[in-house]
Design a protein around this motif. Structure first.
Motif, PDB file in Angstrom:
ATOM      1  N   LYS A   2     -10.300   5.743   6.779  1.00 49.15           N
ATOM      2  CA  LYS A   2      -9.535   5.143   7.885  1.00 49.15           C
ATOM      3  C   LYS A   2     -10.193   5.465   9.226  1.00 49.15           C
ATOM      4  O   LYS A   2     -10.838   6.488   9.374  1.00 49.15           O
ATOM      5  N   GLN A   3     -10.003   4.573  10.186  1.00 44.06           N
ATOM      6  CA  GLN A   3     -10.671   4.703  11.481  1.00 44.06           C
ATOM      7  C   GLN A   3      -9.896   5.623  12.426  1.00 44.06           C
ATOM      8  O   GLN A   3      -9.364   5.173  13.444  1.00 44.06           O
ATOM      9  N   ASN A   4      -9.845   6.889  12.044  1.00 43.26           N
ATOM     10  CA  ASN A   4      -9.194   7.880  12.904  1.00 43.26           C
ATOM     11  C   ASN A   4     -10.000   9.172  12.872  1.00 43.26           C
ATOM     12  O   ASN A   4     -10.647   9.472  11.863  1.00 43.26           O
ATOM     13  N   TYR A  28     -10.602   4.675  21.784  1.00 44.60           N
ATOM     14  CA  TYR A  28      -9.525   4.885  20.825  1.00 44.60           C
ATOM     15  C   TYR A  28      -8.294   5.398  21.574  1.00 44.60           C
ATOM     16  O   TYR A  28      -8.388   5.885  22.695  1.00 44.60           O
ATOM     17  N   GLU A  74      -4.347   3.662  13.562  1.00 44.54           N
ATOM     18  CA  GLU A  74      -5.729   3.180  13.439  1.00 44.54           C
ATOM     19  C   GLU A  74      -6.407   3.369  14.789  1.00 44.54           C
ATOM     20  O   GLU A  74      -5.760   3.277  15.824  1.00 44.54           O
ATOM     21  N   GLN A  75      -7.697   3.619  14.753  1.00 43.22           N
ATOM     22  CA  GLN A  75      -8.478   3.830  15.988  1.00 43.22           C
ATOM     23  C   GLN A  75      -7.769   4.831  16.908  1.00 43.22           C
ATOM     24  O   GLN A  75      -7.526   4.571  18.080  1.00 43.22           O
ATOM     25  N   GLY A  98      -7.867  10.257   8.150  1.00 42.13           N
ATOM     26  CA  GLY A  98      -9.205   9.948   8.657  1.00 42.13           C
ATOM     27  C   GLY A  98     -10.116  11.149   8.585  1.00 42.13           C
ATOM     28  O   GLY A  98      -9.920  12.037   7.761  1.00 42.13           O
ATOM     29  N   THR A 173     -18.309   6.644   8.292  1.00 45.91           N
ATOM     30  CA  THR A 173     -17.632   5.347   8.214  1.00 45.91           C
ATOM     31  C   THR A 173     -18.637   4.226   7.919  1.00 45.91           C
ATOM     32  O   THR A 173     -18.290   3.054   7.912  1.00 45.91           O
TER      33      THR A 173
END
Ligand code: S3P
Length: 183
Positions: A2-4, A28, A74-75, A98, A173
């Protein structure tokens, strides 16, 4: 993955400062669990500790984390309170969220950074040096176990630390654009 990015580590390790710099560089959202809790409760961490005790605060941490995940982060760069990963259930939630980064700091660095601090209830009172040493000894293995990567922060500038994290994040990622491989 996940994008964290999740920052864990001891008080004074720089999670909030590094978190803000990371969020700005990556564009972010920045979430700080201590700030979320203070806002929800309408009182400071010190007041929560003194009026309700530590266990109550720890329950608020778990709740804040669960709510964040329910909303589907997310982000996001998440800066956590130093004690949050100590509950195993929290650690598992962080790993699912993440890339978990342990910002590692030696005792001397922590003591220097928190010399005049009055905001950390766990470090008030006599003998802060022994207290920090004791807590670090207990906690460092848990931070290490929970994290995907460990970044030593002693003597490093915020920029240096954020670049190191972003480099690792891109690799993990699968975004290898702009990564220079050093010999
Ligand atoms: C704590 C760390 C603090 C805050 C509370 C308890 C801890 O956050 O959550 O005082 O147990 O290490 P920081 O790590 O941001 O100082």
């Amino acid at each position: 993955m996940k994008q964290n990015i999740i920052l864990i580590g001891f008080m004074g390790a720089g999670k909030t400062t590094v978190g803000a710099a990371l969020a700005e560089k990556l564009q972010y959202r920045l979430v700080d669990t201590d700030a979320v809790i203070e806002e929800k409760e309408g009182r400071t961490i010190q007041s929560i500790f003194s009026e309700e005790g530590e266990e109550y605060f720890r329950n608020l941490e778990t709740k804040a984390l669960e709510e964040l995940l329910q909303k589907g982060a997310e982000q996001t760069v998440l800066a956590t309170g130093g004690g949050l990963p100590l509950r195993q259930c929290n650690g598992i939630l962080l790993q699912k969220m993440g890339l978990v980064v342990f910002l590692k700091a030696e005792k001397e660095t922590v003591l220097k950074r928190l010399e005049k601090d009055e905001k950390r209830p766990l470090l008030q009172g006599a003998g802060p040096e022994e207290r920090v040493a004791e807590l670090l000894e207990f906690r460092d293995p848990i931070y290490e176990y929970t994290a995907h990567i460990v970044i030593p922060t002693d003597g490093k500038a915020v920029d240096e630390i954020t670049e190191e994290i972003i480099r690792n994040y891109k690799i993990m990622t699968g975004d290898r654009k702009g990564i220079v491989v050093q010999a």
